[in-house]
Structures are given as C-alpha cells and as structure tokens.
Design a protein around this motif. Structure first.
Motif, PDB file in Angstrom:
ATOM      1  N   GLY A 129       0.783  -1.223   0.000  1.00 46.86           N
ATOM      2  CA  GLY A 129       0.000   0.000   0.000  1.00 46.86           C
ATOM      3  C   GLY A 129       0.812   1.268   0.000  1.00 46.86           C
ATOM      4  O   GLY A 129       0.252   2.362  -0.102  1.00 46.86           O
ATOM      5  N   SER A 130       2.118   1.186   0.145  1.00 43.04           N
ATOM      6  CA  SER A 130       2.930   2.394   0.255  1.00 43.04           C
ATOM      7  C   SER A 130       3.429   2.899  -1.089  1.00 43.04           C
ATOM      8  O   SER A 130       3.950   3.996  -1.174  1.00 43.04           O
ATOM      9  CB  SER A 130       4.126   2.140   1.180  1.00 43.04           C
ATOM     10  OG  SER A 130       4.988   1.165   0.620  1.00 43.04           O
ATOM     11  N   ILE A 131       3.288   2.108  -2.146  1.00 42.73           N
ATOM     12  CA  ILE A 131       3.770   2.492  -3.465  1.00 42.73           C
ATOM     13  C   ILE A 131       2.587   2.592  -4.412  1.00 42.73           C
ATOM     14  O   ILE A 131       1.717   1.722  -4.444  1.00 42.73           O
ATOM     15  CB  ILE A 131       4.776   1.468  -4.017  1.00 42.73           C
ATOM     16  CG1 ILE A 131       5.979   1.342  -3.084  1.00 42.73           C
ATOM     17  CG2 ILE A 131       5.235   1.864  -5.419  1.00 42.73           C
ATOM     18  CD1 ILE A 131       6.943   0.266  -3.486  1.00 42.73           C
ATOM     19  N   VAL A 132       2.563   3.663  -5.197  1.00 45.35           N
ATOM     20  CA  VAL A 132       1.569   3.804  -6.253  1.00 45.35           C
ATOM     21  C   VAL A 132       2.291   3.683  -7.589  1.00 45.35           C
ATOM     22  O   VAL A 132       3.213   4.445  -7.877  1.00 45.35           O
ATOM     23  CB  VAL A 132       0.830   5.157  -6.175  1.00 45.35           C
ATOM     24  CG1 VAL A 132      -0.175   5.280  -7.316  1.00 45.35           C
ATOM     25  CG2 VAL A 132       0.131   5.306  -4.830  1.00 45.35           C
ATOM     26  N   LEU A 133       1.876   2.699  -8.371  1.00 43.20           N
ATOM     27  CA  LEU A 133       2.490   2.425  -9.668  1.00 43.20           C
ATOM     28  C   LEU A 133       1.488   2.710 -10.773  1.00 43.20           C
ATOM     29  O   LEU A 133       0.355   2.206 -10.733  1.00 43.20           O
ATOM     30  CB  LEU A 133       2.925   0.956  -9.749  1.00 43.20           C
ATOM     31  CG  LEU A 133       3.232   0.389 -11.144  1.00 43.20           C
ATOM     32  CD1 LEU A 133       4.445   1.086 -11.755  1.00 43.20           C
ATOM     33  CD2 LEU A 133       3.451  -1.124 -11.076  1.00 43.20           C
ATOM     34  N   VAL A 192       0.865  -3.718  -4.253  1.00 35.39           N
ATOM     35  CA  VAL A 192       1.121  -2.394  -4.797  1.00 35.39           C
ATOM     36  C   VAL A 192      -0.183  -1.826  -5.365  1.00 35.39           C
ATOM     37  O   VAL A 192      -0.970  -2.549  -5.981  1.00 35.39           O
ATOM     38  CB  VAL A 192       2.190  -2.466  -5.913  1.00 35.39           C
ATOM     39  CG1 VAL A 192       2.406  -1.113  -6.560  1.00 35.39           C
ATOM     40  CG2 VAL A 192       3.502  -3.004  -5.334  1.00 35.39           C
ATOM     41  N   GLU A 193      -0.431  -0.538  -5.153  1.00 34.51           N
ATOM     42  CA  GLU A 193      -1.582   0.106  -5.783  1.00 34.51           C
ATOM     43  C   GLU A 193      -1.244   0.353  -7.255  1.00 34.51           C
ATOM     44  O   GLU A 193      -0.350   1.145  -7.560  1.00 34.51           O
ATOM     45  CB  GLU A 193      -1.933   1.430  -5.114  1.00 34.51           C
ATOM     46  CG  GLU A 193      -3.125   2.121  -5.789  1.00 34.51           C
ATOM     47  CD  GLU A 193      -3.468   3.474  -5.199  1.00 34.51           C
ATOM     48  OE1 GLU A 193      -3.837   4.376  -5.980  1.00 34.51           O
ATOM     49  OE2 GLU A 193      -3.360   3.625  -3.960  1.00 34.51           O
ATOM     50  N   VAL A 194      -1.939  -0.330  -8.147  1.00 33.61           N
ATOM     51  CA  VAL A 194      -1.636  -0.256  -9.581  1.00 33.61           C
ATOM     52  C   VAL A 194      -2.734   0.501 -10.317  1.00 33.61           C
ATOM     53  O   VAL A 194      -3.917   0.159 -10.222  1.00 33.61           O
ATOM     54  CB  VAL A 194      -1.475  -1.662 -10.182  1.00 33.61           C
ATOM     55  CG1 VAL A 194      -1.289  -1.572 -11.700  1.00 33.61           C
ATOM     56  CG2 VAL A 194      -0.271  -2.377  -9.560  1.00 33.61           C
ATOM     57  N   ARG A 195      -2.307   1.512 -11.042  1.00 33.51           N
ATOM     58  CA  ARG A 195      -3.183   2.248 -11.950  1.00 33.51           C
ATOM     59  C   ARG A 195      -2.710   1.978 -13.375  1.00 33.51           C
ATOM     60  O   ARG A 195      -1.498   1.976 -13.624  1.00 33.51           O
ATOM     61  CB  ARG A 195      -3.119   3.741 -11.657  1.00 33.51           C
ATOM     62  CG  ARG A 195      -3.414   4.110 -10.212  1.00 33.51           C
ATOM     63  CD  ARG A 195      -3.101   5.578  -9.952  1.00 33.51           C
ATOM     64  NE  ARG A 195      -3.374   5.951  -8.566  1.00 33.51           N
ATOM     65  CZ  ARG A 195      -3.216   7.198  -8.105  1.00 33.51           C
ATOM     66  NH1 ARG A 195      -2.780   8.172  -8.914  1.00 33.51           N
ATOM     67  NH2 ARG A 195      -3.487   7.470  -6.843  1.00 33.51           N
ATOM     68  N   ILE A 196      -3.629   1.776 -14.263  1.00 37.75           N
ATOM     69  CA  ILE A 196      -3.278   1.503 -15.655  1.00 37.75           C
ATOM     70  C   ILE A 196      -3.775   2.666 -16.512  1.00 37.75           C
ATOM     71  O   ILE A 196      -4.958   3.020 -16.460  1.00 37.75           O
ATOM     72  CB  ILE A 196      -3.898   0.183 -16.143  1.00 37.75           C
ATOM     73  CG1 ILE A 196      -3.374  -0.990 -15.303  1.00 37.75           C
ATOM     74  CG2 ILE A 196      -3.593  -0.046 -17.627  1.00 37.75           C
ATOM     75  CD1 ILE A 196      -4.161  -2.267 -15.468  1.00 37.75           C
TER      76      ILE A 196
END
Length: 403
Positions: A3-7, A28-32
């Motif tokens: 939860g500490s990294i936004v990718l 990991v928080e993943v945004r596409i």
C-alpha cells in the motif's frame, strides 16, 4: 511495504497486463493508463466481472497462476498520474512521445519514470519533453521486457512463456529524492529476473541490441522474389549461419562504439558492462538454451523462442512478409538510428549497421540515412541524439544541448 507504493502502468498490451497483475498481487496500488481507442473502457468492463490472471511458465515446473485486480484503468492522465511514485512505460517506443506529452503536466518531482523497455533514446526524449522536470525526476531504461508474454483474453488473462534470468537498466537519478529505484522495481517483478543497474545510461542504448530483429528480417527476406509463401517461417529458430554472422558483426560494432566512449570520457562513462551478444544470450537464457557453443545455436536452440514466426500479411496464394512490423518500424528509427547517431558523434564507422538501416528504410518507404549521413527527411521521427540538439559527447552526457 504493502500500500505504500503507487504504480502507474502505461499501456494496454501483453507487458502491461503481466506487470499490472504481478505488481497488484504484491500489494502495490496499480493504476493503468491506456490512451488508445477504447482499451480502458473494454478493460474496465472485464474487471467488473473478472480478476486479472497471470499464467507463469517456469523451467521444468508446472504452470502457476497469479490472480489480482488493479485499482484503476483509465485513459485520463489526470486520474492516473498524480501521486504515482513510479510510472512505467510498457508501450512501443514509437508511442512514447504520445504518453510523455499526455503525462508531462501531472508528473511529480519525486517520480521515477521507467521504460520497460525504454529502448535507445528514451532519456533524450524524456529530457526534451519533460523540460525542467527532467532534472528533478529519476529515469530508468531497461534493455527489454522481463518476459516473453502474450495476452490470451484482454483484461482477463495473460501468459508468461519465459522469464529472463537478468535484466539490466540504466539510471539517471534526479535532484529530488525517490524511493530506491532498483529495489522498488524488483518488488513489482518478484525474484526473477534479477535486476541490475548498468554503469551508465549509454550502455543501455548500446546493449538494447536493436539490430537483432532487423538483421533477422534482412537475412530471411533480402533475396525474396516477391512471391507469396505457404506459411509464416520461424523467426529466431529459422535463421541461418550467415544471419548469425551478421548479428555478430553488428555486436562487434556496438563494442567498438563502447570502446570509443570509454576512451573519450574514461571518468564520465563506464562502459565495462557492454557484452558481446553471444555472452548476453548465454547469461540471459542460460536455462533455455540447449546448445551454447556459438551464437547460431544459442538462438536456434533457445526454448523461449519456440514457435515464434515472422510477422506476415495474408495475400492471394499465401502470405507475404510484413515490412510494417514493429521489428522494422520501431527497432530501426527508435533503435538502430539512435545507435548510428551515437557512432557518428564518436566518429566510429559502422558499415553493417548502415547496410541494415538502408535496406530497412527502403522496405518501409522511409529515409533516415542518405549518402552515409543522418540527414534523411524522416530523421525527425527518430530518437537519435542529434534530433534533440545533442551533437557532441559532452552534450549527450550532461543533457545540455550543443551550441
């Protein structure tokens, strides 16, 4: 550190699917971010009902599956980019410019921007399009994707057929503090490939080996009579020894340019990790190659390449080679021409590289190299250093345009 990294993963192809699935599964928080057509809408429809499954084939082990659900799929950079710690491009180099322009105003000063792969000239383009922000952010460029992979069902299922043992990438660290780049990226990928940081970003340009696809295409079709063939021939496993020899000669030209850089700037550009292409194959596909005695057999007995064929188009009576494949349209202007520009700055002749560029540009109807000089009408669509005002080695090393 769940939860500490936004990718933010840029792209909607096989690499984006694999990376998004693996990183999400690791907390990991993943945004596409995918800018093309209706990919975001299509992917979101799938994710409303299904999770994303990554099928991983490992050497001498049964396939295993990793299932997860990325947090966001969007075509809006304003949704995806702010607060992203890491932005990874998994799109072809030919569309990097579109993504750079779309994200530029939203990129934070502590961001790590990664080309996976970046391909040759990634740093030149990043510096040019991000302007003053380029000195603040950090950038990495890797020599290839970590895997051979294919989407089986869009948004739902991707299969990894082979994973490289090692993967090298360059780092240009910005003025702002970021999370440890290599450790952060290794978290996304897992234990393999083992990520390595090259000594200098010019090493990654040289070791992108962007000549491989064009040379194999040349070797197969240079004497083609124009007639359709019954089926698509094997790509890597279909090369002959003459093609392997051309690949070796291109590798030798890469080594010559690396030596020239080291001689001209021994304290500024460490080129000690530049490898002969046969050595590179031996290291990266050690568990996949059955016969390692020479370059020809290292390619033709590489299990990771089984069944891969030449890009073809259907034609009356059979199939014809597709000269609009990314193996030419991307690897020449975004790879070989960039290397050629570097060789030009160093004054190193690269006749085999020139021959392949000239053959490829004729097949594509493009013009990059004219009379032995990079002054063709299509040079503006490449990433050679001269396009961005880097016409001396000092300008290339510092990022300050030549005057």
């Amino acid at each position: 550190m769940p939860g500490s990294i936004v990718l933010c993963v840029c792209g909607g192809g096989s690499g984006a699917h694999a990376l998004a699935g693996l990183a999400t599964q690791k907390g990991v928080e993943v945004r596409i971010l995918t800018l093309f057509e209706d990919e975001a809408k299509k992917w979101n429809r799938v994710l409303q009902k299904e999770e994303l499954t990554v099928v991983i084939n490992e050497n001498n082990r049964p396939p295993r599956e990793v299932t997860s659900k990325p947090k966001m799929v969007t075509k809006d950079p304003e949704e995806a980019i702010p607060e992203s710690d890491v932005i990874i491009f998994t799109v072809p180099a030919s569309v990097h410019e579109i993504y750079f322009k779309a994200i530029a105003e939203h990129v934070g000063k502590r961001t790590l921007i990664v080309g996976l792969p970046g391909q040759a000239g990634f740093e030149f383009q990043c510096r040019d399009l991000l302007g003053e922000k380029a000195s603040l952010i950090s950038m990495m460029s890797f020599e290839s994707l970590p895997w051979e992979c294919r989407v089986k069902e869009f948004g739902k299922r991707v299969e990894i057929f082979g994973t490289k043992m090692y993967l090298s990438g360059s780092l240009i660290r910005g003025k702002s503090v970021t999370k440890p780049p290599l450790m952060t990226l290794q978290k996304f990928l897992g234990f393999q490939p083992i990520l390595r940081q090259s000594k200098h970003f010019l090493e990654t340009i040289i070791m992108s080996y962007s000549f491989v696809h064009p040379v194999i295409f040349y070797g197969k079709w240079k004497d083609w009579d124009g007639k359709a063939v019954a089926e698509a021939p094997l790509f890597y496993h279909g090369i002959d020894e003459a093609t392997a020899e051309l690949l070796q000669k291109c590798s030798d030209e890469c080594t010559a340019v690396a030596s020239a850089i080291l001689e001209a700037a021994p304290t500024k550009a460490n080129m000690s990790d530049v490898k002969d292409i046969h050595h590179w194959y031996m290291e990266n596909y050690k568990n996949e190659i059955a016969e390692t005695g020479d370059l020809f057999h290292s390619i033709t007995t590489n299990k990771a390449y089984e069944g891969l064929t030449h890009p073809m188009t259907e034609s009356s009576g059979g199939m014809k080679p597709d000269f609009n494949t990314r193996y030419l349209t991307e690897d020449i202007p975004m790879g070989m021409v960039v290397f050629r520009g570097l060789a030009d700055v160093l004054g190193v002749p690269v006749p085999i590289t020139d021959m392949i560029i000239e053959w490829g540009q004729e097949k594509m109807g493009k013009e990059y190299l004219v009379g032995g000089k990079l002054n063709g009408k299509d040079i503006e669509f490449t990433r050679c250093p001269q396009k961005y005002g880097f016409s001396t080695l000092d300008a290339i090393l510092t990022g300050e345009k030549s005057t």
